[in-house]
Design an enzyme around this catalytic site. Structure first.
Site, short mmCIF file in Angstrom:
data_model
loop_
_atom_site.label_atom_id
_atom_site.label_comp_id
_atom_site.label_asym_id
_atom_site.label_seq_id
_atom_site.Cartn_x
_atom_site.Cartn_y
_atom_site.Cartn_z
N LYS A 168 26.39 20.48 87.69
CA LYS A 168 27.74 20.32 87.46
C LYS A 168 28.37 18.87 87.02
CE LYS A 168 29.43 24.77 87.72
NZ LYS A 168 29.32 25.18 86.32
N LYS A 216 17.20 30.97 81.72
CA LYS A 216 17.73 32.41 82.04
C LYS A 216 18.91 32.68 81.69
CE LYS A 216 21.17 31.43 85.63
NZ LYS A 216 21.72 31.68 86.93
N LYS A 226 25.99 32.76 81.18
CA LYS A 226 27.20 32.93 80.30
C LYS A 226 27.19 31.55 79.40
CE LYS A 226 29.40 34.44 83.98
NZ LYS A 226 29.20 35.45 84.62
P1 AMP Z 1 26.66 33.93 87.68
O1 AMP Z 1 27.25 34.78 86.60
O2 AMP Z 1 26.07 32.93 87.07
O3 AMP Z 1 27.86 33.54 88.30
O4 AMP Z 1 25.88 34.80 88.59
C1 AMP Z 1 26.42 35.74 89.29
C2 AMP Z 1 25.25 36.51 90.13
O5 AMP Z 1 24.29 37.16 89.33
C3 AMP Z 1 24.50 35.41 90.99
O6 AMP Z 1 24.02 36.25 92.05
C4 AMP Z 1 23.10 35.15 90.24
O7 AMP Z 1 21.94 34.87 90.76
C5 AMP Z 1 23.26 36.32 89.31
N1 AMP Z 1 22.56 35.96 87.94
C6 AMP Z 1 23.11 35.52 87.06
N2 AMP Z 1 22.28 35.24 85.98
C7 AMP Z 1 21.11 35.85 86.38
C8 AMP Z 1 19.79 35.80 85.69
N3 AMP Z 1 19.73 35.30 84.61
N4 AMP Z 1 18.62 36.02 86.47
C9 AMP Z 1 18.87 36.74 87.78
N5 AMP Z 1 20.26 36.67 88.28
C10 AMP Z 1 21.09 36.32 87.83
#
Ligand code: AMP
Ligand code: TRP
Length: 329
Positions: free
Chosen positions: A111, A194, A197
């Protein structure tokens, strides 16, 4: 019954990474554990969203959670900012968290790199708030994606440290729970890293059929293998990982054999991925629309979730105050 808690920052629509990395396991766990899920809107302040952003994203996540099959009768869903007790625990945990260890957290360093003009204290103490969310409920298990492992280690560290400082055996160390017994990392459609967003490489649960097909057909590939049983370059490995998640193991193996025999046609593989992704997403999409147009229902679900979470949180806070030496209020 073992307790499970997990939160998600409301920063937009859910994508397949969220689904396979988190939400799918929530749906399964609600039948096997004492689960609560929450929307971490306080955490989202670390990136300074507008009030409209917050309101919209909270509603979006709630509708999408429900559409994926989280049943608030089995697993209450609440909004973090509705349960104020977490702030008190956050404060206590902050007192036992050290600058050096917080600065070493990878997501903090990331960040700092990404938003150098907004390195606020909330970013630094993000793991303290997350630990408060978890310890508040005395959670046994926390389903999270691989990217959250370091925050989970911090939560365990803070639990142990609290116990040591006050010479109690109060907080238990929460375990990370990985769906399918290992952390899934859902790759993006651009073949690298990965799905996320901020990477612009997502397939969203609310994407319409045409968009899903278009995005998958455009997923990055290469010219194809030039030798039998060739090791896959990263972009191709990522496409196969996505294929296995969307189409299942058998389909992924079928295409893997074709790859090894140098007979793969990425277009065919992608067509199947698009068809299967649409079959998975169509009913979810329909339910998202239905839930998001029913404000009264969403409101009731949030209120009921908050009541249940607050009851549990209040008990923890009373006990923690007593341990630390504060009067009962
Ligand atoms: P975020 O949308 O990045 O805030 O992620 C919210 C949840 O989704 C967290 O538990 C992340 O670890 C999981 N997550 C988000 N993106 C991925 C990804 N590409 N692969 C696996 N888990 C994900
Ligand atoms: N940090 C988590 C994420 O970005 C969200 C989160 C906040 C969380 N508090 C939590 C996850 C408590 C699990 C438990 O995905």
């Amino acid at each position: 019954m073992e307790r499970v808690i997990s939160g998600i920052r409301p920063t937009g629509n859910l994508h397949l990474g969220n689904y396979f990395g988190a939400v799918k396991s929530f749906v399964k766990m609600q039948d096997e554990y004492d689960c609560m899920f929450f929307i971490a809107d306080w955490h989202s302040l670390t990136t300074h969203p507008t009030p409209e952003n917050i309101r919209k994203s909270v509603k979006t996540i709630l509708s999408e959670y429900l559409a994926c099959g989280i049943d608030p009768e089995k697993a209450p869903i609440y909004v973090q900012s509705d349960v104020k007790q977490v702030l008190e625990l956050y404060l206590y945990l902050n007192m036992n968290a050290y600058l050096g260890e917080l600065e070493r957290v990878t997501s903090f360093k990331e960040k700092v790199r990404k938003q150098p003009d907004n390195v606020n204290a909330g970013l630094l103490t993000y793991p303290c708030l997350m630990a408060a969310d978890i310890l508040m409920h005395k959670a046994d298990k926390v389903p999270v994606g691989k990217d959250q492992e370091q925050n989970m280690e911090m939560a365990r560290l803070f639990a142990r440290r609290f116990n040591r400082i006050y010479n109690v055996d109060y907080f238990k160390e929460p375990a990370s729970f990985y769906f399918a017994h290992k952390a899934v990392k859902v790759p993006g459609l651009d073949g690298t890293g990965k799905m996320g967003k901020s990477e612009g490489n997502c397939l969203y649960l609310c994407d319409d059929e045409k968009t899903v097909t278009k995005k998958i057909m455009r997923a990055v590939t290469d010219q194809g293998p030039t030798q039998l049983n060739q090791e896959k370059p990263e972009v191709i490995q990522n496409l196969f990982t996505l294929c296995e998640l969307i189409c299942g193991k058998d389909a992924a193996e079928y295409y893997n054999d074709l790859y090894n025999n140098m007979q793969i046609r990425y277009g065919d593989m992608k067509k199947q991925m698009a068809a299967d992704a649409n079959a998975l997403l169509a009913p979810i999409r329909e339910r998202i629309l239905a839930y998001s147009s029913d404000d009264a229902l969403l409101d009731r679900i949030m209120r009921q979730g908050a009541e249940k979470a607050a009851a549990r949180a209040e008990k923890t806070i009373e006990e923690v105050r007593e341990i630390i030496g504060f009067r009962k209020v």
